[in-house]
Design a protein around this motif. Structure first.
Motif, PDB file in Angstrom:
ATOM      1  N   ILE A  57       3.380  -1.489  -6.597  1.00 48.48           N
ATOM      2  CA  ILE A  57       1.932  -1.567  -6.838  1.00 48.48           C
ATOM      3  C   ILE A  57       1.214  -0.491  -6.027  1.00 48.48           C
ATOM      4  CG2 ILE A  57      -0.116  -3.024  -6.579  1.00 48.48           C
ATOM      5  CD1 ILE A  57       1.832  -5.445  -7.012  1.00 48.48           C
ATOM      6  N   ALA A  58       1.661  -0.277  -4.803  1.00 48.75           N
ATOM      7  CA  ALA A  58       1.054   0.762  -3.963  1.00 48.75           C
ATOM      8  C   ALA A  58       1.225   2.138  -4.603  1.00 48.75           C
ATOM      9  CB  ALA A  58       1.683   0.736  -2.566  1.00 48.75           C
ATOM     10  N   ASP A  59       2.385   2.372  -5.184  1.00 51.05           N
ATOM     11  CA  ASP A  59       2.651   3.650  -5.845  1.00 51.05           C
ATOM     12  C   ASP A  59       1.683   3.887  -6.996  1.00 51.05           C
ATOM     13  OD1 ASP A  59       4.482   6.006  -6.212  1.00 51.05           O
ATOM     14  OD2 ASP A  59       4.783   5.059  -8.172  1.00 51.05           O
ATOM     15  N   ARG A  60       1.351   2.828  -7.714  1.00 48.48           N
ATOM     16  CA  ARG A  60       0.383   2.930  -8.824  1.00 48.48           C
ATOM     17  C   ARG A  60      -0.963   3.448  -8.334  1.00 48.48           C
ATOM     18  NH1 ARG A  60      -2.241  -2.553 -11.403  1.00 48.48           N
ATOM     19  NH2 ARG A  60      -4.154  -1.611 -12.247  1.00 48.48           N
ATOM     20  N   PHE A  61      -1.355   3.023  -7.123  1.00 45.37           N
ATOM     21  CA  PHE A  61      -2.667   3.405  -6.597  1.00 45.37           C
ATOM     22  C   PHE A  61      -2.597   4.615  -5.668  1.00 45.37           C
ATOM     23  CE2 PHE A  61      -3.321  -1.100  -7.682  1.00 45.37           C
ATOM     24  CZ  PHE A  61      -4.488  -1.004  -8.421  1.00 45.37           C
TER      25      PHE A  61
END
Length: 217
Positions: A57-61
């Motif tokens: 999820i962090a990678d998405r943002f």
């Protein structure tokens, strides 16, 4: 809504825990990205927290996954008394570190229902816990997000969509300023319904679950 409790409940596999993971990252984002530029406390009562999901999820943002994990104060609760101790510990941590913006309890009632079979004693314990959460939210300007499972054995409540009664019952519903019900839609689509809110009308929105957490359809 900050300084308050939000309850999220719904059907199996509708993404309640995925929402918790997504919010754990979004809360850390700057305000211009919809975040709160703060840290998150996460109390896990069912062993469903996954660091790898936080990284995805962090990678998405565009956020470093390890940094995101460092900003999440995680604890696994093993029984209802331990859960209460962890909530008290959060009060101490929040007083020491003013950067905390969100407390997640997933799922909030599971351990209490396992430890207390009598409704009278269960209700008393629930009220004590929710009173503590409300006070914590108000004192430290944090949002408490509580996730509860739908009770398959509960009486059906006929609202739009045919929602199951959340296992927290009226005690949790009265303590929660905002309540959201999740259900399955067509194919991979999910639907989130805002059931109760002090400042927004009842409404629905569709979403899906992918590697980046919750996403618009």
């Amino acid at each position: 809504m900050s300084q308050s409790i939000t309850e999220v409940y719904g059907e199996f596999r509708t993404g309640k825990t995925q929402l918790a993971h997504t919010m754990s990252v979004v809360t850390q984002l700057p305000s211009d990205m919809g975040g709160a530029s703060g840290k998150v406390a996460y109390i896990d009562t069912e062993g469903t927290f996954r660091p790898d999901r936080i990284r995805s999820i962090a990678d998405r943002f565009g956020v470093d996954g390890n940094m995101a994990l460092e900003n999440i104060l995680y604890a696994r609760a093993h029984n209802s008394e331990h859960q209460m101790e962890l909530i008290n510990e959060c009060s101490i941590r929040f007083a020491e570190d003013k950067d905390f913006r969100l407390l997640i309890v997933d799922s909030i009632m599971a351990l209490f229902r396992a430890d207390y079979s009598g409704r009278g004693e269960l209700s008393e314990r629930q009220q004590k816990m929710l009173s503590k959460l409300s006070k914590l939210s108000e004192e430290y300007n944090a949002r408490s997000k509580n996730l509860s499972r739908s009770d398959p054995g509960a009486t059906m409540t006929f609202v739009a969509g045919g929602a199951l009664k959340p296992i927290g019952g009226h005690i949790l519903s009265h303590a929660s300023a905002t309540r959201m019900y999740l259900r399955k839609g067509r194919a991979e689509e999910r639907v989130a319904k805002l059931v109760d809110s002090p400042d927004r009308p009842e409404s629905e929105a569709s979403y899906k679950l992918d590697e980046g957490g919750w996403a618009d359809v």
